[in-house]
Design an enzyme around this catalytic site. Structure first.
Site, PDB file in Angstrom:
ATOM      1  NE  ARG A  63      21.654 -21.989 -15.733  1.00 15.75           N
ATOM      2  CZ  ARG A  63      20.483 -22.142 -16.371  1.00 15.75           C
ATOM      3  NH1 ARG A  63      20.469 -22.607 -17.576  1.00 15.75           N
ATOM      4  NH2 ARG A  63      19.359 -21.837 -15.775  1.00 15.75           N
TER       5      ARG A  63
ATOM      6  CG  HIS B 217      20.392 -16.591  -3.028  1.00 15.89           C
ATOM      7  ND1 HIS B 217      19.992 -15.739  -4.031  1.00 15.89           N
ATOM      8  CD2 HIS B 217      20.272 -17.842  -3.531  1.00 15.89           C
ATOM      9  CE1 HIS B 217      19.637 -16.443  -5.090  1.00 15.89           C
ATOM     10  NE2 HIS B 217      19.799 -17.720  -4.822  1.00 15.89           N
TER      11      HIS B 217
ATOM     12  CD  GLU C 153      20.645 -12.416  -2.582  1.00 16.15           C
ATOM     13  OE1 GLU C 153      21.820 -12.679  -2.262  1.00 16.15           O
ATOM     14  OE2 GLU C 153      20.029 -13.051  -3.468  1.00 16.15           O
TER      15      GLU C 153
ATOM     16  CB  ILE D 169      17.547 -20.982  -4.059  1.00 13.98           C
ATOM     17  CG1 ILE D 169      17.361 -20.539  -2.602  1.00 13.98           C
ATOM     18  CG2 ILE D 169      16.190 -21.281  -4.704  1.00 13.98           C
ATOM     19  CD1 ILE D 169      16.646 -19.207  -2.441  1.00 13.98           C
ATOM     20  NE  ARG D 170      15.215 -23.094  -9.430  1.00  5.36           N
ATOM     21  CZ  ARG D 170      14.624 -22.091  -8.780  1.00  5.36           C
ATOM     22  NH1 ARG D 170      14.050 -22.331  -7.609  1.00  5.36           N
ATOM     23  NH2 ARG D 170      14.594 -20.893  -9.291  1.00  5.36           N
TER      24      ARG D 170
ATOM     25  N   GLY E  84      18.161 -15.350  -9.642  1.00  6.79           N
ATOM     26  CA  GLY E  84      16.902 -15.406 -10.387  1.00  6.79           C
ATOM     27  C   GLY E  84      17.016 -16.555 -11.358  1.00  6.79           C
ATOM     28  CD  GLU E  85      16.100 -20.199 -14.004  1.00  8.36           C
ATOM     29  OE1 GLU E  85      17.010 -20.880 -14.528  1.00  8.36           O
ATOM     30  OE2 GLU E  85      15.686 -20.388 -12.842  1.00  8.36           O
ATOM     31  CB  SER E  86      21.378 -17.460 -15.501  1.00  9.95           C
ATOM     32  OG  SER E  86      21.282 -18.839 -15.719  1.00  9.95           O
TER      33      SER E  86
ATOM     34  CB  CYS F  39      22.255 -17.577  -7.179  1.00  8.22           C
ATOM     35  SG  CYS F  39      21.537 -19.223  -7.356  1.00  8.22           S
TER      36      CYS F  39
HETATM   37  N1  GLN Z   1      19.332 -22.099 -11.349  1.00  3.85           N
HETATM   38  C1  GLN Z   1      19.295 -20.703 -11.629  1.00  3.85           C
HETATM   39  C2  GLN Z   1      20.082 -20.341 -12.882  1.00  3.85           C
HETATM   40  O1  GLN Z   1      21.028 -20.997 -13.229  1.00  3.85           O
HETATM   41  C3  GLN Z   1      19.829 -19.898 -10.473  1.00  3.85           C
HETATM   42  C4  GLN Z   1      18.906 -19.975  -9.314  1.00  3.85           C
HETATM   43  C5  GLN Z   1      19.007 -18.790  -8.414  1.00  3.85           C
HETATM   44  O2  GLN Z   1      19.519 -17.725  -8.791  1.00  3.85           O
HETATM   45  N2  GLN Z   1      18.485 -18.920  -7.224  1.00  3.85           N
HETATM   46  O3  GLN Z   1      19.748 -19.393 -13.492  1.00  3.85           O
END
Ligand code: GLN
Length: 181
Positions: free
Chosen positions: A99, A163, A165, A127-128, A46-48, A78
């Site tokens: 990150r 990921h 999952e 993903i990112r 997600g977004e940490s 992630c």
């Molecule tokens: N870039 C996000 C982070 O550092 C992680 C992206 C993701 O979980 N797909 O929070």
């Protein structure tokens, strides 16, 4: 065996579906009272930064940190890997976490990677994604791509920059469940 999945933000249902496919009981963690009786924990992608804010808001940060540092088996994917590694967060993997470490060109991609302990390559979905570099000797590096550490384990903590999952491949989750057992 009951696995808690942090349910503040991110790819929660995908982890739940994968664990259910492996016949494991799951429970969603949103409040401290949800932590009772769990044998393991999943921190999803997600977004940490957002997740860390919500962890504090929901009074989960301190109790989770205590449980994880006391040895609760925990799998972070992630953003979950970033949360487990960053010194200002759960600080469980000693090393440098970068990150969004794959740059703009490679924000999202899939790559077959070799993972220690798996018999065949794993289709890793990035993903990112963050990655780890220059980890301490006590961190077991399980996979790298371009010298970037993308899967690792230390004691009861397993992290992947990708990921699992989001695929149909249950092998990383099975590796985690073995750690729980
Ligand atoms: N870039 C996000 C982070 O550092 C992680 C992206 C993701 O979980 N797909 O929070």
């Amino acid at each position: 065996m009951k696995i808690g999945i942090l349910n503040l933000q991110g790819a929660v249902s995908e982890h739940q579906a994968m664990l259910q496919q492996l016949s494991v009981e799951t429970t969603l963690i949103k409040n401290p009272s949800d932590l009772a009786g769990i044998d393991g924990l999943v921190l999803p992608g997600g977004e940490s930064t957002v997740m860390r804010k919500l962890l504090v808001q929901n009074h989960l940060f301190a109790p989770l940190k205590e449980l994880i540092q006391a040895g609760l088996p925990t799998f972070g994917t992630c953003a979950g890997m970033a949360l487990l590694s960053l010194p200002e967060s759960f600080n469980m993997i000693d090393g440098v976490v970068v990150r969004n470490g794959f740059g703009r060109q490679k924000q999202s991609c899939e790559e077959l990677i070799n993972v220690t302990g798996l018999d065949a390559p794993f289709n890793a979905v990035f993903i990112r994604a963050p990655y780890l570099e220059s980890v301490n000797d006590d961190v077991e590096v399980l996979a790298t791509t371009d010298d970037k550490i993308v899967a690792a384990r230390k004691n009861s903590v397993l992290v992947t920059a990708f990921h699992p999952e989001l695929t149909n491949d249950t092998r990383m989750h099975e590796m985690f469940l073995k750690m729980v057992k």
